[in-house]
Write a protein that holds these residues in place. Structure first.
Motif, PDB file in Angstrom:
ATOM      1  N   SER A 137     -35.802 -66.059  38.685  1.00 23.84           N
ATOM      2  CA  SER A 137     -35.197 -67.378  38.470  1.00 23.84           C
ATOM      3  C   SER A 137     -36.221 -68.482  38.703  1.00 23.84           C
ATOM      4  O   SER A 137     -36.286 -69.463  37.958  1.00 23.84           O
ATOM      5  N   GLN A 160     -38.457 -68.827  35.777  1.00 20.85           N
ATOM      6  CA  GLN A 160     -37.814 -69.543  34.660  1.00 20.85           C
ATOM      7  C   GLN A 160     -37.891 -71.049  34.872  1.00 20.85           C
ATOM      8  O   GLN A 160     -38.149 -71.807  33.941  1.00 20.85           O
ATOM      9  N   VAL A 161     -37.683 -71.482  36.137  1.00 20.65           N
ATOM     10  CA  VAL A 161     -37.758 -72.916  36.440  1.00 20.65           C
ATOM     11  C   VAL A 161     -39.186 -73.406  36.185  1.00 20.65           C
ATOM     12  O   VAL A 161     -39.403 -74.435  35.542  1.00 20.65           O
ATOM     13  N   LYS A 162     -40.166 -72.619  36.692  1.00 20.15           N
ATOM     14  CA  LYS A 162     -41.572 -73.010  36.504  1.00 20.15           C
ATOM     15  C   LYS A 162     -41.891 -73.103  35.019  1.00 20.15           C
ATOM     16  O   LYS A 162     -42.511 -74.062  34.553  1.00 20.15           O
ATOM     17  N   ASP A 163     -41.442 -72.095  34.238  1.00 16.58           N
ATOM     18  CA  ASP A 163     -41.724 -72.081  32.798  1.00 16.58           C
ATOM     19  C   ASP A 163     -41.115 -73.299  32.108  1.00 16.58           C
ATOM     20  O   ASP A 163     -41.726 -73.890  31.217  1.00 16.58           O
ATOM     21  N   SER A 164     -39.890 -73.674  32.539  1.00 17.93           N
ATOM     22  CA  SER A 164     -39.220 -74.794  31.873  1.00 17.93           C
ATOM     23  C   SER A 164     -39.880 -76.123  32.211  1.00 17.93           C
ATOM     24  O   SER A 164     -39.679 -77.112  31.524  1.00 17.93           O
ATOM     25  N   GLU A 165     -40.661 -76.135  33.310  1.00 14.81           N
ATOM     26  CA  GLU A 165     -41.329 -77.369  33.715  1.00 14.81           C
ATOM     27  C   GLU A 165     -42.650 -77.567  32.979  1.00 14.81           C
ATOM     28  O   GLU A 165     -43.213 -78.643  32.977  1.00 14.81           O
TER      29      GLU A 165
END
Ligand SMILES: NC(=O)c1ccc[n+]([C@@H]2O[C@H](COP(=O)([O-])OP(=O)(O)OC[C@H]3O[C@@H](n4cnc5c(N)ncnc54)[C@H](OP(=O)(O)O)[C@@H]3O)[C@@H](O)[C@H]2O)c1
Length: 110
Positions: free
Chosen positions: A101, A104-109
């Motif tokens: 999870s 995913q947050v890092k990727d979306s940033e």
């Protein structure tokens, strides 16, 4: 507040704790019932888990007695100041549990 592991997932021989056993004897209750009362009397919701019907019945049968103020204090004195099943503040633990999870947050940033 909600106790996700009101019995510390059954770790550390919690049910054989001598201090809790002494309190339990006074009320004619089990150690598990005293632990649940200690949480409930502090306004904490409990969700104990058991695969044994007899223990499930025991765990819900906690509304016919009340721990005294002194016994509440004794229970509080057992606090070790840290989680007894895992440390929610330890980055390594959090990475293990929420790693995908977090990624995913890092990727979306990006
Ligand atoms: N721990 C977490 O991080 C977490 C996270 C999210 C949700 N939850 C939920 O929170 C609930 C709590 O379950 P949990 O397993 O995490 O921890 P728990 O309720 O603190 O501990 C469960 C352990 O206590 C034993 N036990 C239960 N009642 C007993 C009794 N009266 N006498 C002796 N032993 C007893 C169970 O054994 P037996 O089953 O053999 O009786 C099991 O080994 C579950 O519904 C779980 O899905 C927990």
């Amino acid at each position: 507040m909600e106790a996700w592991a009101p019995f510390a997932e059954g770790k550390h021989n919690l049910f054989e704790n001598e201090t809790i056993m002494t309190i339990a004897d006074k009320y004619g209750k089990s150690t598990g019932q005293v632990i649940l009362r200690w949480l409930l009397q502090r306004g904490i919701t409990v969700i104990p888990k058991s695969v044994h019907p007899q223990r499930m019945a025991e765990n819900i049968n906690v509304f016919d007695f009340e721990l005294s103020a002194d016994d509440m204090k004794t229970m509080a004195s057992l606090d070790k100041g840290e989680s007894q099943f895992f440390d929610h503040r330890d980055p390594v633990t959090i990475e293990q549990i929420f790693g995908s999870s977090l990624q995913q947050v890092k990727d979306s940033e990006i």
